[in-house]
Design an enzyme around this catalytic site. Structure first.
Site, PDB file in Angstrom:
ATOM      1  N   SER A 137       6.305  -9.145  -0.591  1.00 29.55           N
ATOM      2  CA  SER A 137       7.321  -8.092  -0.517  1.00 29.55           C
ATOM      3  C   SER A 137       6.785  -6.770  -1.087  1.00 29.55           C
ATOM      4  O   SER A 137       5.762  -6.277  -0.618  1.00 29.55           O
ATOM      5  CB  SER A 137       8.580  -8.585  -1.237  1.00 29.55           C
ATOM      6  OG  SER A 137       9.667  -7.758  -0.951  1.00 29.55           O
TER       7      SER A 137
ATOM      8  N   ASP B  95      13.850 -13.062   7.988  1.00 33.60           N
ATOM      9  CA  ASP B  95      13.791 -12.315   6.722  1.00 33.60           C
ATOM     10  C   ASP B  95      14.823 -11.188   6.738  1.00 33.60           C
ATOM     11  O   ASP B  95      14.735 -10.279   7.555  1.00 33.60           O
ATOM     12  CB  ASP B  95      12.376 -11.730   6.558  1.00 33.60           C
ATOM     13  CG  ASP B  95      12.144 -11.131   5.184  1.00 33.60           C
ATOM     14  OD1 ASP B  95      13.105 -10.609   4.586  1.00 33.60           O
ATOM     15  OD2 ASP B  95      10.991 -11.171   4.712  1.00 33.60           O
TER      16      ASP B  95
ATOM     17  N   HIS C 151      13.475 -14.535   3.056  1.00 32.50           N
ATOM     18  CA  HIS C 151      12.546 -13.586   2.428  1.00 32.50           C
ATOM     19  C   HIS C 151      11.598 -14.225   1.416  1.00 32.50           C
ATOM     20  O   HIS C 151      10.523 -13.707   1.165  1.00 32.50           O
ATOM     21  CB  HIS C 151      13.352 -12.468   1.754  1.00 32.50           C
ATOM     22  CG  HIS C 151      12.495 -11.380   1.168  1.00 32.50           C
ATOM     23  ND1 HIS C 151      11.599 -10.660   1.930  1.00 32.50           N
ATOM     24  CD2 HIS C 151      12.380 -10.898  -0.102  1.00 32.50           C
ATOM     25  CE1 HIS C 151      10.979  -9.778   1.147  1.00 32.50           C
ATOM     26  NE2 HIS C 151      11.428  -9.903  -0.077  1.00 32.50           N
TER      27      HIS C 151
END
Length: 338
Positions: free
Chosen positions: A185, A273, A312
């Site tokens: 991320s 995601d 995610h």
């Protein structure tokens, strides 16, 4: 009549208040980019709240040592080092020196760079360390300055410098063992900043793994669920919200960085995601795959189908992950030795 008037008065007050906030918040963000930086980093969100980062064993990491390193005079960072499963029995009751020397044992090392919010003790992060340790990797991870129990104020430059410091610290102890960088991320932004620098000074890592990456922070901010809703109803969204991010010096330009990176690259992204849209990871892959800097290296994109529900931060759950890493990193090690 009086009651109806009172109700209308209260309703009007509420509408005016909401309208005031609707106008005031963007101006506040515009005038004070530090607020915007906080929203990008979310370093003040400490989830889970009650864990003692000095005691990784409380998170089920019994073979992990907690260190503190000092990248700069005004910054101290908390680091966890989990040894590979094969060394677990030996690790019991050992001190920091033993753990540092263990980095020289013939096991590859993964430097893990986490995303925004939370700490190095976040649940999904801890689960990934366990998976990687069971596959035979040392895992070194840390909280950037301003996160967890690390001291200092957060900035993109500071985060990148912290990562560089930890990488050099690993390399000074790991001998010829391969060292891989894994960013997740927001950590993918730190990872490509770091690896670009390492390639420029001709000390590249053995491979780079990006989990749920974006192209750059501006495109990610615009694609975030909160922003998608806001852009529809808010004129001047870019000027109010996105420009201050750039003004704060926050770019995390993965799309730019990959043009200067020369080592194997693996991108992992779940189709469902909700935080970093799948199409941004795919776009980054397409930029990297056609970049001249990667022409002698393997560039691979692994999607995870929506039905798997990895969203995610749950790619670590994939039963395919060990095979994917073995095949990919096995190849990059082969490249490294020839």
């Amino acid at each position: 009549l009086c009651r109806r008037y009172g109700l209308w008065f209260r309703l009007r007050k509420l509408i005016l208040w909401l309208l005031g906030m609707y106008i005031a918040i963007p101006f506040l963000v515009k005038l004070c980019p530090a607020i915007q930086a906080k929203l990008v980093f979310l370093n003040f969100v400490r989830v889970p709240y009650f864990i003692d980062l000095k005691r990784p064993q409380d998170q089920g990491l019994n073979h992990t040592c907690n260190y503190y390193l000092q990248p700069e005079e005004d910054a101290t960072i908390g680091v966890w080092h989990t040894v590979p499963a094969a060394l677990w029995n030996n690790a019991r009751g050992k001190d920091q020196l033993w753990f540092e020397e263990a980095l020289g044992s013939s096991h590859p090392v993964i430097l893990y760079l986490h995303g925004n919010a939370g700490t190095r003790g976040g649940d999904h992060r801890v689960e990934l360390y366990k998976v990687l340790s069971s596959l035979g990797y040392h895992v070194v991870t840390f909280d950037y300055r301003g996160w967890g129990d690390s001291v200092g104020s957060p900035s993109e430059r500071g985060m990148t410098y912290d990562a560089l410091h930890v990488f050099d610290w690993i390399k000074a102890r790991s001998g010829d063992n391969p060292v891989y960088i894994w960013g997740h991320s927001l950590g993918t932004g730190v990872a490509t900043n770091l690896v670009r620098r390492l390639c420029e000074r001709e000390t590249p890592p053995n491979a780079l793994i990006l989990e749920s990456p974006f192209t750059n922070i501006r495109e990610e901010a615009r694609s975030h669920p909160f922003s998608v809703a806001s852009t529809q109803y808010f004129p001047g969204f870019d000027w109010f919200f996105l420009d201050p991010i750039t003004t704060s010096g926050i770019r995390f330009a993965n799309d730019e960085n990959v043009k200067y990176i020369s080592c194997s690259l693996l991108i992992l992204h779940a189709e469902d995601d909700p935080v970093v849209p799948f199409h941004l990871g795919k776009k980054l892959y397409n930029i990297a795959a056609t970049s001249r800097s990667f022409q002698d290296y393997k560039v691979q994109f692994v999607p995870f189908h929506t039905d798997l529900g990895y969203r995610h931060k749950y790619i670590y759950r994939s039963p395919e992950l060990p095979r994917i890493l073995r095949e990919f990193l096995g190849k990059s090690e082969h490249e490294h030795h020839h």
